[in-house]
Scaffold this motif. Structure first.
Motif, PDB file in Angstrom:
ATOM      1  N   THR A   6      37.712  24.419   3.132  1.00 23.86           N
ATOM      2  CA  THR A   6      37.184  25.521   2.304  1.00 23.86           C
ATOM      3  C   THR A   6      36.979  26.895   3.491  1.00 23.86           C
ATOM      4  O   THR A   6      36.713  27.806   2.843  1.00 23.86           O
ATOM      5  N   LEU A  89      33.875  23.747  -3.198  1.00 24.37           N
ATOM      6  CA  LEU A  89      34.512  24.897  -3.473  1.00 24.37           C
ATOM      7  C   LEU A  89      33.520  25.934  -3.989  1.00 24.37           C
ATOM      8  O   LEU A  89      33.911  27.024  -3.389  1.00 24.37           O
ATOM      9  N   ALA A  92      31.939  27.640  -1.084  1.00 24.18           N
ATOM     10  CA  ALA A  92      32.841  28.336  -0.107  1.00 24.18           C
ATOM     11  C   ALA A  92      33.320  29.736  -0.637  1.00 24.18           C
ATOM     12  O   ALA A  92      33.346  30.718  -0.019  1.00 24.18           O
TER      13      ALA A  92
END
Lengths: 280, 193
Positions: A6, A89, A92
């Motif tokens: 990430t 995800l 990040a």
């Protein structure tokens, strides 16, 4: 399986946000040059020249091309053989947006709720769309979408009987309604087909095709060129001061749709069309 | 008079403005603004409006002044301001007539105004100026000083006092009914082939 941490995603998004706001993409700069050759209005030409200078100054001083540094719209193409490690995800991506906007001296323009209007302070969260695709790569595309033009984006559910003439009338109507409020010369993303929400998402995604490149579908390419010519006959011109350059481009994406439907979504984008992408 | 025409044909404006200054400006006039102007946009107007309705004192005296609808991006260290272009005016249309009634002489932004605002420009002798939307980097050069004077908690939407020098703009709507958008667009509209 390929691992992507990430932290690599955060770093990439951070850089995309800063670069998009400081450095206008070459396809936009070329559009200014093309328009300067064809624009008849003196006021329009002057606006185009100032916008070109503005792009140069933003680049040189690393300050935003436009003070409205937008809400980040992020399209992710996630290869199905990618394994994301180190966290989520979406987190990040938002971390990258927060870092990019804070460290890049970009304006925080996101309210935490549509009702209480309290600024989140770091331009998070982004609007994130993820497509899972074959392969082991992760492609991140961002657009920093300004509010003035976004506010002029429109949707209409046409009928199959309205057909292509109905689509043309609606798109041109949208350009008229956008007028000077949306900061012309405009770029239009048009999503046709699918369902209510699918057409809207397509209208955003259509904006990532480089300006000046042909639509890969020859029929749509003809339609785009006809619509662009019509839009530029309206006389609105750069900033709406009158002229020939009302739009730089009109990009269409389509999708199959229900036998009853003809959804048409039009995302209005201004001349500050800031888009960047990277593949990890 | 705070409005003079320079040798290049551009009108130099020094704030504050009188009724006569406003009346001397016509749609399509290119201007350079020098002096103090204030910034305010959606959230600041949202706080000013209830004060006006209750007849209370505003944090700034708007008489003779110009309000620029903008929310600048943050300044880099050592710089006055980041990028500072105009936002869309129509969102402020609800509030503008009340401010013009109090003596505000000008607004700077981009985009169409409502009929109510155009009528109020006539009634109260005021001007709507346009600066180039999306040219925030270029426009930042004309801002020499910036100070937050009210509603600091609103961040970019706080009211700021700017000292500007030769800030470039164009008269979009004057107090005589003149409208640059209408005239300019009519001149370049073409029929489909």
């Amino acid at each position: 399986m390929r691992d992507i941490h990430t932290s690599a995603i955060t770093d990439a998004v951070k850089k995309l946000c800063m670069d998009a706001n400081w450095y206008l993409e070459p396809d936009m700069l070329q559009a200014f040059d093309r328009a300067l050759q064809t624009e008849r209005s003196a006021a329009g030409k002057q606006v185009l020249q100032i916008l070109k200078d503005n792009a140069a100054m933003a680049r040189e001083r690393r300050i935003p091309y436009c003070q409205d540094t937008g809400m980040v719209v992020c399209f992710v193409e996630l290869g199905q053989d990618v394994h994301i490690t180190g966290g989520a995800l979406y987190d990040a991506i938002n971390e990258g947006v927060g870092q990019g906007y804070t460290e890049g001296y970009l304006r925080a323009s996101v309210a935490r709720s549509p009702f209480d209007r309290v600024n989140t302070g770091n331009n998070t969260p982004a609007v994130i769309h993820v497509d899972v695709v074959p392969g082991a790569e992760l492609k991140i595309m961002i657009m920093t979408k300004g509010g003035g033009c976004e506010n002029r984006s429109k949707y209409k559910m046409l009928t199959p009987a309205d057909g292509i003439p109905g689509v043309k009338d609606w798109v041109i109507e949208c350009v008229k309604m956008a007028g000077p409020d949306a900061c012309p010369p405009l770029v239009l993303g048009v999503g046709i087909g699918g369902t209510f929400e699918k057409s809207a998402i397509l209208s955003k995604k259509a904006l990532f095709r480089p300006l000046g490149s042909p639509n890969p579908d020859p029929q749509l390419d003809v339609l785009e060129k006809e619509l662009l010519d019509k839009a530029n006959r309206l006389g609105i011109g750069p900033q709406g001061y009158g002229g020939d350059t009302t739009a730089f481009g009109i990009h269409i994406l389509t999708y199959p749709c229900h036998i009853t439907s003809l959804p048409v979504a039009v995302t209005i984008e201004c001349h500050a069309h800031r888009h960047k992408e990277v593949t990890l | 008079m705070s409005v003079t025409t320079a040798s290049d044909g551009i009108k130099d404006i020094h704030t504050p403005l009188t009724d006569a200054d406003a009346a001397s400006l016509k749609a399509g006039d290119r201007v350079r603004i020098t002096g103090v102007i204030y910034t305010a946009r959606d959230a600041a107007h949202g706080r000013l409006f209830p004060l006006i309705e209750k007849g209370e004192k505003l944090p700034i005296d708007v008489r003779g002044q110009i309000i620029y609808y903008t929310g600048p991006s943050p300044a880099r260290p050592g710089e006055v301001v980041g990028s500072i272009g105009p936002t869309t005016a129509s969102r402020m249309d609800t509030y503008t007539p009340a401010l013009l009634k109090l003596g505000l002489k000008g607004t700077i932004a981009k985009g169409y105004r409502s009929q109510a605002v155009k009528d109020a420009l006539k009634q109260h002798k005021a001007v709507y100026f346009g600066s180039i939307g999306g040219a925030g980097a270029v426009l930042s050069r004309f801002v020499k000083k910036l100070e937050v004077v009210a509603y600091e908690d609103l961040g970019t939407e706080a009211i700021r006092r700017l000292e500007v020098e030769g800030f470039p703009a164009i008269v979009l709507n004057d107090c005589h009914g003149g409208d640059l958008y209408q005239d300019g667009q009519k001149a370049y509209a073409r029929e489909d082939p």
